[in-house]
Design an enzyme around this catalytic site. Sequence first.
Site, PDB file in Angstrom:
ATOM      1  N   GLU A 151       0.864  -1.180   0.000  1.00  0.00           N
ATOM      2  CA  GLU A 151       0.000   0.000   0.000  1.00  0.00           C
ATOM      3  C   GLU A 151       0.903   1.233   0.000  1.00  0.00           C
ATOM      4  O   GLU A 151       1.786   1.346   0.866  1.00  0.00           O
ATOM      5  CB  GLU A 151      -0.896   0.010   1.235  1.00  0.00           C
ATOM      6  CG  GLU A 151      -1.840   1.203   1.285  1.00  0.00           C
ATOM      7  CD  GLU A 151      -2.648   1.254   2.574  1.00  0.00           C
ATOM      8  OE1 GLU A 151      -3.472   2.169   2.712  1.00  0.00           O
ATOM      9  OE2 GLU A 151      -2.441   0.380   3.442  1.00  0.00           O
ATOM     10  N   LYS A 160       3.097   1.463  10.283  1.00  0.00           N
ATOM     11  CA  LYS A 160       3.309   2.611   9.396  1.00  0.00           C
ATOM     12  C   LYS A 160       2.606   3.849   9.938  1.00  0.00           C
ATOM     13  O   LYS A 160       3.096   4.966   9.768  1.00  0.00           O
ATOM     14  CB  LYS A 160       2.811   2.288   7.988  1.00  0.00           C
ATOM     15  CG  LYS A 160       3.722   1.360   7.215  1.00  0.00           C
ATOM     16  CD  LYS A 160       3.416   1.366   5.727  1.00  0.00           C
ATOM     17  CE  LYS A 160       2.106   0.733   5.418  1.00  0.00           C
ATOM     18  NZ  LYS A 160       1.872   0.625   3.960  1.00  0.00           N
ATOM     19  N   ARG A 182       4.960 -13.228  10.120  1.00  0.00           N
ATOM     20  CA  ARG A 182       5.613 -11.925  10.058  1.00  0.00           C
ATOM     21  C   ARG A 182       6.984 -12.013  10.713  1.00  0.00           C
ATOM     22  O   ARG A 182       7.266 -12.914  11.493  1.00  0.00           O
ATOM     23  CB  ARG A 182       4.784 -10.870  10.800  1.00  0.00           C
ATOM     24  CG  ARG A 182       3.451 -10.566  10.179  1.00  0.00           C
ATOM     25  CD  ARG A 182       2.677  -9.570  11.013  1.00  0.00           C
ATOM     26  NE  ARG A 182       3.419  -8.332  11.194  1.00  0.00           N
ATOM     27  CZ  ARG A 182       2.960  -7.287  11.905  1.00  0.00           C
ATOM     28  NH1 ARG A 182       1.795  -7.360  12.498  1.00  0.00           N
ATOM     29  NH2 ARG A 182       3.676  -6.192  12.016  1.00  0.00           N
TER      30      ARG A 182
END
Length: 788
Positions: free
Chosen positions: A271, A505, A495
């Site tokens: 993104e 983020k 992860r």
Amino acid sequence: MDELVKQAEAAGEAVKVAKGGDSREAIKAAVDALVAIKEKITALDPSHPLALARAKKALKDAKKKAHKEGAAPPPAAAPAAAAPKAAAPKAARAPKARRAARRRRRLRRGPLHDAVGAAASSAPVAIDRAHVARAAGAAAFLGGASPADAALVDQWVELSLSYPAFGDGPGLVAALAARLAAGTWLVGTAATLADACCWAAVTTAAADAAAKSADVARWLKLCESQFAAARALLKAAPKASGKAAEASADGGCPPLEGAVEGKVVTRFPPEPSGYLHIGHAKAVLLNDYYARRYKGKLLVRFDDTNPSKEKDEYAANILRDLQTLGIDPEDKDSYVSLSHTSDHFDKIASLAEQLIDKGKAFMDDTPQQQMRDEREARSNSKHRDVDAKTNLQRFKDMREGKAPEWCLRAKIDMSSDNGTLRDPVMFRANDSPHHRTGTKYRAYPTYDLACPIVDSLEGVTHALRTTEYNDRDAQYAWLQEALGLRKVRIHAFSRINFVRTLMSKRKLAWLVDQKAVEGWDDPRFPTIQGVVRRGVSVASLRDFIVSQGASRNIINLEWDSFWALNKAAYEAPSKRLMAVEAAGKATLKITNCPQYDVGDVHALVVPWHPKDESMGMRPCRIGNTIYLEGDDAKTLAAGEEVVLMRWGLVKITKANGLAFEGEYVPDGVYKKKKTLSWLAETPDAAALTLVEYDYLIAKPKLDEDDDLATPGVLTPVSMVETPAIGDPLCKFLMQGDVVQLERRGFFKCDVAHNPFAKEPAPIRLIYVPDGKPQHKVPFSRLPSAKKP
């Protein structure tokens, strides 16, 4: 014997503590105490791993002699009799067994190929590394007592297991050659499991490449003579079979279900709402690995469905970060291609209308908090059963900006135990201009709707997603089924998390907006640009990330283990220079300084690298007056002889505070003398600023609801700048160069010298961590670090 072993371990720790101080007397006393204990162990059992080396050598020589003469080897001294231990009840043994099993799982993230036993078979085995070490009869096999060495052993083991799964054999040989150019073994001064595992990988996958490197070839011969015990153990180890063998053969990355060579398509959908960080690096590198492994394609697709957070700046820097990692979506001749979800907005809207028309989606204007409460209570929305015609009109009005309070929800199963199936939102209004499409659209699909649609449309065969999306897998499959789209297989992986490291983020953006950091490339950030600026070798980063494999186990990694591996990447290629801290420096006047003329200056000619003459030579400026580190000077006394690195021996004749006089001793004895770094007093010395960073986050793990503005969350002082004076050759460093300042460590040039400036700013060098525990206040190895 058990008590002596415990005493030896405690004494070993005492030696380590003493070496961290400045007292030679304390070090000698600690070493003498350790030797005394080892002498007792040697008297009881000369073959014990903790026995003195000379006793073990004598025993080995005696066995060789007996073997040559055809006699039985002499018996080892019998260990002291120990009282027999009563058998522990099962209940008491169970926790120990469970701990051992957990240790094996933790230490074994991949297979150890049986090349140590027989290179020809190359059959994978799963084995506890501590068991290998004990069988090999070497306590140091795991890296000794040093945490940094043990961490480095772990990293070499992981790296060896990643070949050929994550790279070619010659790549591993190149990494080995770079390390072995400066040392006999990979870690420390003796063989460790790192050597055994890398030997196994090289002999099975890269023997031809290894033969072309003199350093690697020499090391292979040493390995051949060292691992007899390990070889015997591994030959007897049970072999993996079936699916376990198939998975282990790929270094922790199991085969993709249903994969066909030449037809696999993976995708990485970032993104554009921030810069890539090391968590994204794992995702993109795993997708890249599988695309290359199956000779397929990798799609890099910008998931640009939320114009409120997205910017061209982020998209441009994501492309830059991918190129840093060796993946270039803009190269039209490569297996990587670039696309955007926004390319498919019209198609996604059309498919959303199909859902409505089939009665599988409805429009809803329920307030957000009420909707959340209803989903928690598993209560249907009052709009759930409205007719399709009305829903289609409301959907049209929302897309035209006439009904911003409405959203589209999928009609799945409000009674499901899986919360993601309780009528999730699929489309929502947003008036923010899109960074690519401007104001053309007034409503946008959610990631949950767009991802399964675009994956199918773009030909993705395998969608690699982190385990946090496991609950959404059923939703992903439901949408493709409901829309009659080609199915895409999902492959989950965990992860990657680091302690005291911020990955969100949103929170990283808050720090940037608050100017609490220099920007997204701040060296304290986990972004690709941040860690590279701090001194991470891209090759080390790639090797470290991919060595974690495609495991689903979520782990919190320590940075120290990575920095230890990273340091090894700089050992061989980095040039050596010297610098002295400006504040508190001492002066030493050498009354009989010899004059070595190089052009119009006085200098020695010394190697750029003391262990690699092929790197060439450099001038090392000398003079009647030199600078010494203030901390070094405090330990000096008149009458003492010291060694000046790269120059020679000097006898201190006068000492007055931080001012000294001395005489050059051309034929002195160097043994057991202090070795000091220094710098000649010259008008063209380089002005330096040495920068060191601490963790940005004070807590080991940041909770989702932690407010960064709360005292105690952020580290109060996370950067130290130290003015220093450097060798004039520092002025030739370019931005990005890594240099070793001797007796300080490796530094990366962040701001280079500008010879055209009227008043040049100091050269800015960022300290590259070496994996050792940070032990000085507040966090620095630099002598000038003060308490905040």
